[in-house]
Motif scaffolding. Structure first.
Motif, mmCIF file in Angstrom:
data_model
loop_
_atom_site.group_PDB
_atom_site.id
_atom_site.type_symbol
_atom_site.label_atom_id
_atom_site.label_comp_id
_atom_site.label_asym_id
_atom_site.label_seq_id
_atom_site.Cartn_x
_atom_site.Cartn_y
_atom_site.Cartn_z
ATOM 1 N N LEU A 92 20.105 -63.433 47.246
ATOM 2 C CA LEU A 92 21.501 -63.022 47.359
ATOM 3 C C LEU A 92 21.745 -61.949 46.311
ATOM 4 O O LEU A 92 21.678 -62.209 45.110
ATOM 5 C CB LEU A 92 22.417 -64.228 47.145
ATOM 6 C CG LEU A 92 23.900 -64.067 47.481
ATOM 7 C CD1 LEU A 92 24.114 -63.602 48.914
ATOM 8 C CD2 LEU A 92 24.630 -65.395 47.257
ATOM 9 N N THR A 93 22.032 -60.717 46.768
ATOM 10 C CA THR A 93 22.028 -59.587 45.851
ATOM 11 C C THR A 93 22.978 -58.500 46.328
ATOM 12 O O THR A 93 23.645 -58.642 47.369
ATOM 13 C CB THR A 93 20.587 -59.042 45.722
ATOM 14 O OG1 THR A 93 20.528 -58.062 44.692
ATOM 15 C CG2 THR A 93 20.081 -58.446 47.025
ATOM 16 N N ASP A 94 23.055 -57.439 45.560
ATOM 17 C CA ASP A 94 23.845 -56.260 45.932
ATOM 18 C C ASP A 94 22.931 -55.320 46.707
ATOM 19 O O ASP A 94 21.997 -54.746 46.148
ATOM 20 C CB ASP A 94 24.378 -55.577 44.673
ATOM 21 C CG ASP A 94 25.162 -54.305 44.962
ATOM 22 O OD1 ASP A 94 25.376 -53.992 46.157
ATOM 23 O OD2 ASP A 94 25.557 -53.617 44.005
ATOM 24 N N MET A 95 23.203 -55.160 47.998
ATOM 25 C CA MET A 95 22.394 -54.288 48.850
ATOM 26 C C MET A 95 23.017 -52.906 49.045
ATOM 27 O O MET A 95 22.355 -51.999 49.546
ATOM 28 C CB MET A 95 22.207 -54.933 50.231
ATOM 29 C CG MET A 95 21.433 -56.226 50.223
ATOM 30 S SD MET A 95 19.673 -55.946 50.048
ATOM 31 C CE MET A 95 19.041 -57.571 50.477
ATOM 32 N N SER A 96 24.279 -52.750 48.658
ATOM 33 C CA SER A 96 24.976 -51.515 49.054
ATOM 34 C C SER A 96 25.889 -50.935 47.983
ATOM 35 O O SER A 96 26.487 -49.887 48.196
ATOM 36 C CB SER A 96 25.809 -51.790 50.307
ATOM 37 O OG SER A 96 26.715 -52.869 50.098
ATOM 38 N N GLY A 97 26.006 -51.588 46.826
ATOM 39 C CA GLY A 97 26.960 -51.151 45.811
ATOM 40 C C GLY A 97 26.302 -50.574 44.572
ATOM 41 O O GLY A 97 25.169 -50.086 44.612
ATOM 42 N N VAL A 98 27.014 -50.661 43.447
ATOM 43 C CA VAL A 98 26.561 -50.028 42.208
ATOM 44 C C VAL A 98 25.288 -50.646 41.635
ATOM 45 O O VAL A 98 24.614 -50.030 40.810
ATOM 46 C CB VAL A 98 27.667 -50.061 41.123
ATOM 47 C CG1 VAL A 98 28.805 -49.142 41.489
ATOM 48 C CG2 VAL A 98 28.158 -51.483 40.880
ATOM 49 N N TYR A 99 24.933 -51.855 42.058
ATOM 50 C CA TYR A 99 23.743 -52.524 41.540
ATOM 51 C C TYR A 99 22.600 -52.576 42.546
ATOM 52 O O TYR A 99 21.607 -53.284 42.330
ATOM 53 C CB TYR A 99 24.087 -53.945 41.094
ATOM 54 C CG TYR A 99 25.174 -54.037 40.056
ATOM 55 C CD1 TYR A 99 25.205 -53.160 38.976
ATOM 56 C CD2 TYR A 99 26.183 -54.997 40.135
ATOM 57 C CE1 TYR A 99 26.209 -53.237 38.017
ATOM 58 C CE2 TYR A 99 27.179 -55.082 39.181
ATOM 59 C CZ TYR A 99 27.184 -54.200 38.121
ATOM 60 O OH TYR A 99 28.178 -54.285 37.166
ATOM 61 N N ALA A 100 22.720 -51.837 43.649
ATOM 62 C CA ALA A 100 21.691 -51.890 44.688
ATOM 63 C C ALA A 100 20.332 -51.426 44.168
ATOM 64 O O ALA A 100 19.287 -51.950 44.578
ATOM 65 C CB ALA A 100 22.115 -51.043 45.891
ATOM 66 N N GLY A 101 20.322 -50.446 43.252
ATOM 67 C CA GLY A 101 19.060 -49.980 42.680
ATOM 68 C C GLY A 101 18.466 -50.948 41.691
ATOM 69 O O GLY A 101 17.256 -50.953 41.451
ATOM 70 N N VAL A 102 19.322 -51.788 41.103
ATOM 71 C CA VAL A 102 18.873 -52.788 40.138
ATOM 72 C C VAL A 102 18.210 -53.962 40.850
ATOM 73 O O VAL A 102 17.158 -54.459 40.431
ATOM 74 C CB VAL A 102 20.064 -53.283 39.296
ATOM 75 C CG1 VAL A 102 19.663 -54.464 38.412
ATOM 76 C CG2 VAL A 102 20.639 -52.148 38.464
ATOM 77 N N GLY A 103 18.860 -54.438 41.917
ATOM 78 C CA GLY A 103 18.333 -55.563 42.700
ATOM 79 C C GLY A 103 18.015 -55.111 44.109
ATOM 80 O O GLY A 103 16.956 -54.578 44.397
ATOM 81 N N GLY A 104 18.985 -55.329 45.024
ATOM 82 C CA GLY A 104 18.878 -54.809 46.371
ATOM 83 C C GLY A 104 17.592 -55.173 47.083
ATOM 84 O O GLY A 104 17.043 -56.264 46.915
#
Length: 400
Positions: free
Chosen positions: A35-47
């Motif tokens: 469960l992560t950020d796929m499309s926002g400001v953290y997408a490069g961190v997790g995604g």
């Protein structure tokens, strides 16, 4: 009569697919949710990188544990705690998910960890940073794995204070993570005899930092500490450079992907604290190159943490022969982690995974030997020094 009981049991299992069935492996599958950020400001961190990391761990493990297949499901929480908690509830109640990993950001991480405690399911926070996860919001089924705001703030603020950078002004992301990071950094600065000139809060996913940077400039502080991350951090640094800010800009949470987005010209000389970077030692480099071959980019410490913690979870299932959350958590706490990510890493009773952290510095363009060669090691911070001591914990699970 026996046939009738079997029919009733089958009907119950079909009606309540999320209900754990008695036996070594519930539902005959070990299911892991990312469960992560796929499309926002953290997408490069997790995604998608976090999904790739979990899939790599499963493949390296052999694809099965205790003779049963391992599956991954993933979802975008859109950086909204209600959406994240709703998806986690759906996974637990109707899809038989046994463990949820990644969980950036802190608002989502705290909400899902609470739900995991209610449902007796394991949650592993890698992307979230708030120390509340192992403090007032701690859970017997929650693990805070890669880093936290205390370790980040202590490593970076201590190093800068030693250089005479003793007055700070903070730009803080206005939610749980930013509050925790700013609070931890401010306490450390003040404990070392420094001054906090002020703090300004900005909304998550901000695009215009000009008014906040103007306030920071007017403060006269030597350091502008950025208590934000991902796209917010990158945008703030870029605009500070365009604005001509003369003060020292310090990122309190910086990922390899952020340095890449900024470029060495903009980021050179910046010091920050991290749990992983592929340049730090041969084992980390080997994982980084293997990940790069799959993803096309180098992993962040979030991705590295997802891989390491997923392997630790699967090894605990292998050792116990069950995916029962209580048995698996007990084994994970008992067993030190020794891999590329951590040496003699241990999970404390508050859920904090204690391991070494690293103070690093961004290279000058002339020092870099390749497009992903970005950092050099300044100092290794032993885990027992990096993380908040148990004696200062607010976790109700800690016996004092």
């Amino acid at each position: 009569m026996q046939a009738r009981r079997k029919q009733l049991a089958l009907a119950l299992a079909l009606a309540l697919p999320g209900l754990a069935v008695a036996g070594p492996i519930s539902d005959d599958v070990v299911k892991i949710g990312i469960l992560t950020d796929m499309s926002g400001v953290y997408a490069g961190v997790g995604g998608k990188g976090s999904v790739i990391a979990a899939e790599m761990a499963i493949a390296d493990f052999g694809g099965k544990v205790a003779g049963k297949p391992i599956q991954v499901v993933s979802a975008d929480h859109q950086n909204k705690a209600d959406i994240g908690a709703g998806k986690a509830r759906e996974w637990f109640d109707t899809q038989g998910v046994d463990m949820i990993n990644d969980l950036l950001n802190s608002g989502v991480g705290i909400a899902v960890q609470k739900l995991g405690a209610e449902k007796k399911r394991i949650t592993i926070n890698n992307g979230a940073g708030s120390t509340a996860l192992t403090g007032k919001e701690c859970s017997p089924y929650g693990i805070h794995y890669a880093y936290d705001t205390y370790a980040l703030a202590k490593g970076t603020a201590t190093a800068l204070m030693k250089q005479g950078m003793d007055s700070w002004y903070f730009l803080q992301a206005d939610y749980a993570f930013g509050q925790a990071l700013q609070g931890d950094a401010a306490k450390i600065v003040q404990a070392l005899g420094g001054k906090v000139a002020g703090t300004v809060k900005h909304p998550l996913s901000s695009t215009d930092f000009s008014s906040y940077l103007l306030q920071a400039q007017s403060s006269g502080a030597k350091v502008v500490g950025l208590a934000n991350a991902g796209g917010d951090f990158v945008n703030a640094v870029k605009q500070a450079k365009e604005f001509g800010l003369k003060q020292t800009i310090v990122g309190l949470l910086v990922f390899d992907s952020d340095v890449k987005a900024l470029g060495l010209n903009a980021a050179q000389g910046m010091k920050f604290t991290t749990a992983y970077s592929w340049e730090l030692n041969p084992e980390m480099e080997a994982f980084g190159k293997k990940f790069f071959a799959k993803a096309g980019f180098m992993p962040t410490m979030d991705h590295a943490g997802v891989y390491s913690s997923t392997m630790h979870y699967l090894n605990a299932i292998k050792a116990t022969g069950t995916d029962d959350a209580d048995a698996v958590m007990k084994k994970m706490r008992e067993t030190p982690v020794n891999d590329f990510f951590a040496k003699k890493g241990v999970i404390r009773e508050d859920g904090r995974f204690v391991h070494d952290m690293y103070l690093v510095e961004v290279l000058k363009p002339s020092e870099s030997k390749g497009q992903w060669d970005q950092l050099k090691l300044v100092a290794t911070i032993p885990g027992e020094q990096a993380f908040k001591p148990l004696s200062a914990s607010e976790c109700a699970l800690v016996k004092k």
